[in-house]
Motif scaffolding. Structure first.
Motif, PDB file in Angstrom:
ATOM      1  N   THR A  13       0.893  -1.332   0.059  1.00  0.00           N
ATOM      2  CA  THR A  13      -0.289  -0.102  -0.259  1.00  0.00           C
ATOM      3  C   THR A  13       1.098   0.839   0.182  1.00  0.00           C
ATOM      4  OG1 THR A  13      -1.747  -1.155   1.353  1.00  0.00           O
ATOM      5  CG2 THR A  13      -1.942   1.270   1.542  1.00  0.00           C
ATOM      6  N   ALA A  14       2.021   1.310   0.699  1.00  0.00           N
ATOM      7  CA  ALA A  14       2.973   2.228   0.571  1.00  0.00           C
ATOM      8  C   ALA A  14       3.540   3.230  -0.700  1.00  0.00           C
ATOM      9  CB  ALA A  14       3.764   1.548   1.569  1.00  0.00           C
ATOM     10  N   GLU A  15       3.108   1.813  -1.828  1.00  0.00           N
ATOM     11  CA  GLU A  15       3.392   2.083  -3.453  1.00  0.00           C
ATOM     12  C   GLU A  15       2.386   3.139  -3.456  1.00  0.00           C
ATOM     13  OE1 GLU A  15       3.835  -0.728  -5.489  1.00  0.00           O
ATOM     14  OE2 GLU A  15       5.845  -2.212  -3.965  1.00  0.00           O
ATOM     15  N   ARG A  16       1.323   3.389  -2.872  1.00  0.00           N
ATOM     16  CA  ARG A  16       0.732   4.121  -3.622  1.00  0.00           C
ATOM     17  C   ARG A  16      -0.101   5.237  -2.362  1.00  0.00           C
ATOM     18  NH1 ARG A  16      -4.186   0.584  -5.158  1.00  0.00           N
ATOM     19  NH2 ARG A  16      -5.216   2.623  -5.932  1.00  0.00           N
ATOM     20  N   PHE A  17       0.832   5.692  -1.067  1.00  0.00           N
ATOM     21  CA  PHE A  17       0.214   6.399  -0.024  1.00  0.00           C
ATOM     22  C   PHE A  17       1.756   6.747   0.285  1.00  0.00           C
ATOM     23  CE2 PHE A  17      -1.382   7.498   4.302  1.00  0.00           C
ATOM     24  CZ  PHE A  17      -2.396   7.967   3.673  1.00  0.00           C
ATOM     25  N   ALA A  18       2.281   7.688  -1.034  1.00  0.00           N
ATOM     26  CA  ALA A  18       3.289   8.342  -0.245  1.00  0.00           C
ATOM     27  C   ALA A  18       5.122   8.250   0.355  1.00  0.00           C
ATOM     28  CB  ALA A  18       3.027   9.496   0.030  1.00  0.00           C
ATOM     29  N   ASP A  19       4.725   6.210   0.286  1.00  0.00           N
ATOM     30  CA  ASP A  19       6.175   5.553   0.823  1.00  0.00           C
ATOM     31  C   ASP A  19       5.938   5.410   1.917  1.00  0.00           C
ATOM     32  OD1 ASP A  19       7.359   4.902  -1.900  1.00  0.00           O
ATOM     33  OD2 ASP A  19       8.520   6.401  -1.368  1.00  0.00           O
ATOM     34  N   ARG A  20       4.844   6.000   2.557  1.00  0.00           N
ATOM     35  CA  ARG A  20       4.300   6.002   3.932  1.00  0.00           C
ATOM     36  C   ARG A  20       3.565   4.101   4.156  1.00  0.00           C
ATOM     37  NH1 ARG A  20       1.105  10.841   5.344  1.00  0.00           N
ATOM     38  NH2 ARG A  20      -0.462  10.210   2.702  1.00  0.00           N
ATOM     39  N   LEU A  21       4.025   3.706   5.354  1.00  0.00           N
ATOM     40  CA  LEU A  21       3.250   2.051   5.867  1.00  0.00           C
ATOM     41  C   LEU A  21       1.293   2.769   5.855  1.00  0.00           C
ATOM     42  CD1 LEU A  21       5.718   0.682   8.129  1.00  0.00           C
ATOM     43  CD2 LEU A  21       5.426  -0.462   5.815  1.00  0.00           C
ATOM     44  N   ALA A  22       0.677   2.024   5.343  1.00  0.00           N
ATOM     45  CA  ALA A  22      -0.556   1.916   5.405  1.00  0.00           C
ATOM     46  C   ALA A  22      -1.485   0.572   5.325  1.00  0.00           C
ATOM     47  CB  ALA A  22      -0.867   3.571   4.308  1.00  0.00           C
ATOM     48  N   VAL A  23      -2.901   1.092   5.507  1.00  0.00           N
ATOM     49  CA  VAL A  23      -3.923  -0.020   5.373  1.00  0.00           C
ATOM     50  C   VAL A  23      -5.006   0.427   4.664  1.00  0.00           C
ATOM     51  CG1 VAL A  23      -6.062  -0.398   6.397  1.00  0.00           C
ATOM     52  CG2 VAL A  23      -3.650  -1.186   7.829  1.00  0.00           C
ATOM     53  N   PRO A  24      -4.917   0.104   3.340  1.00  0.00           N
ATOM     54  CA  PRO A  24      -6.153   0.921   2.469  1.00  0.00           C
ATOM     55  C   PRO A  24      -7.875   0.679   2.589  1.00  0.00           C
ATOM     56  CG  PRO A  24      -5.246  -1.677   1.826  1.00  0.00           C
ATOM     57  CD  PRO A  24      -4.787  -1.194   2.722  1.00  0.00           C
ATOM     58  N   PHE A  25      -8.020   1.547   2.322  1.00  0.00           N
ATOM     59  CA  PHE A  25      -9.729   0.888   2.607  1.00  0.00           C
ATOM     60  C   PHE A  25     -10.808   1.569   1.180  1.00  0.00           C
ATOM     61  CE2 PHE A  25      -8.467   2.041   6.120  1.00  0.00           C
ATOM     62  CZ  PHE A  25      -9.192   0.797   7.060  1.00  0.00           C
ATOM     63  N   ARG A  26     -11.413   1.236   0.714  1.00  0.00           N
ATOM     64  CA  ARG A  26     -12.507   1.904  -0.385  1.00  0.00           C
ATOM     65  C   ARG A  26     -13.756   2.916   0.834  1.00  0.00           C
ATOM     66  NH1 ARG A  26     -13.724   1.990  -5.746  1.00  0.00           N
ATOM     67  NH2 ARG A  26     -15.323   2.474  -6.371  1.00  0.00           N
ATOM     68  N   LEU A  27     -14.354   4.142   0.414  1.00  0.00           N
ATOM     69  CA  LEU A  27     -14.775   5.176   1.150  1.00  0.00           C
ATOM     70  C   LEU A  27     -15.904   5.281   0.336  1.00  0.00           C
ATOM     71  CD1 LEU A  27     -14.559   5.910   3.876  1.00  0.00           C
ATOM     72  CD2 LEU A  27     -14.098   7.819   3.281  1.00  0.00           C
ATOM     73  N   TYR A  28     -16.760   4.719   1.238  1.00  0.00           N
ATOM     74  CA  TYR A  28     -18.412   5.707   0.230  1.00  0.00           C
ATOM     75  C   TYR A  28     -18.586   6.747   1.626  1.00  0.00           C
ATOM     76  CZ  TYR A  28     -17.918   0.891  -2.391  1.00  0.00           C
ATOM     77  OH  TYR A  28     -17.901  -0.193  -3.628  1.00  0.00           O
ATOM     78  N   PRO A  29     -19.182   7.569   0.356  1.00  0.00           N
ATOM     79  CA  PRO A  29     -19.823   8.388   1.042  1.00  0.00           C
ATOM     80  C   PRO A  29     -21.221   8.842   1.277  1.00  0.00           C
ATOM     81  CG  PRO A  29     -18.491   9.203  -0.905  1.00  0.00           C
ATOM     82  CD  PRO A  29     -18.391   8.240  -0.288  1.00  0.00           C
ATOM     83  N   ARG A  30     -22.054   9.650   2.527  1.00  0.00           N
ATOM     84  CA  ARG A  30     -22.994   9.040   2.348  1.00  0.00           C
ATOM     85  C   ARG A  30     -23.824  10.745   2.805  1.00  0.00           C
ATOM     86  NH1 ARG A  30     -26.269   5.225   2.596  1.00  0.00           N
ATOM     87  NH2 ARG A  30     -27.612   6.545   4.361  1.00  0.00           N
TER      88      ARG A  30
END
Length: 240
Positions: free
Chosen positions: A223-240
């Motif tokens: 995920t860090a490859e898509r988040f400015a090289d920061r270790l991260a957990v990804p989510f798909r966000l659905y706004p309401r």
């Protein structure tokens, strides 16, 4: 360059995480939960089942007790003290109004701004078939976010309607849009998954901590490859 992920919004105070089984959150997003609780946010866990069909070597009654204990222990590692169980039968959870009602009732009780659930799609990464329980629960959470705010739907729940859900964050999605920096909390995510020792030992011959570390650190680095090289957990966000 892969499409970059946006930071998950942080202007909220209460979250409710609803998943099918003990361990679902630890495989997906416990390190993010630790980051949220460290920041003073309130997170409650709701398990639709007790995971009683998940350990072949244990009969369901014993497995349910073991997995409940492991889930409470793992939640405590990341700062979650409220863990609830709906007692739908493991492995045969049915999507429908009964499930939607139970989840909507929980949303009304806890009044979250953020809902968290697990991948409701047919597959993981377009390759591995997802389980019926994950699909049913994930879809029911997305629907119950709206049900909870409608006073004409499930009017007999104890708590009053709650229309304050602002987002639903789906962990394990094939198409994430946002991420949470877990640089400082990934280790607690690893320890949280390690608490599911009986489940992991039945699943693999690998040492539970080694198994958890390799898995979660690998996901975070990817995920860090898509988040400015920061270790991260990804989510798909659905706004309401």
């Amino acid at each position: 360059m892969p499409q970059q992920l946006d930071p998950l919004p942080d202007d909220w105070e209460r979250a409710l995480a609803v998943v099918a089984h003990p361990d679902d959150l630890e495989y997906g997003c416990a390190a993010a939960v630790a980051a949220w609780t460290d920041a003073g946010r309130e997170v409650t866990y709701l398990m639709v089942t007790r995971g009683e069909a998940g350990i072949d070597t244990l009969d369901p009654a014993r497995a349910a007790r073991v997995r409940e204990r492991e889930q409470r222990d793992s939640a405590a590692v990341v700062g979650v003290t409220a863990v609830e169980f709906l007692d739908h039968p493991d492995g045969v959870v049915e999507y429908g109004t009964a499930l939607r009602r139970d989840i909507a009732a929980a949303i009304r009780r806890h009044r979250p701004e953020l809902l968290i659930t697990l991948n409701p799609e047919d597959t993981w990464g377009g390759t591995y078939w997802n389980t019926p329980d994950h699909r049913a629960v994930g879809r029911a959470v997305l629907d119950a976010a709206g049900d909870a705010g409608n006073r004409w739907i499930f009017p007999d729940t104890e708590a009053k309607p709650w229309n304050g859900v602002r987002w639903v964050a789906v962990a394990g999605s094939d198409a994430p849009t946002h991420a949470v920096d877990v640089t400082g909390t990934l280790e607690r995510g690893v320890q949280s998954l390690t608490r599911h020792r009986a489940y992991i030992e039945a699943l693999t011959g690998e040492d539970p901590e080694t198994y958890a570390r390799n898995l979660l650190e690998g996901f975070a680095r990817e995920t860090a490859e898509r988040f400015a090289d920061r270790l991260a957990v990804p989510f798909r966000l659905y706004p309401r």
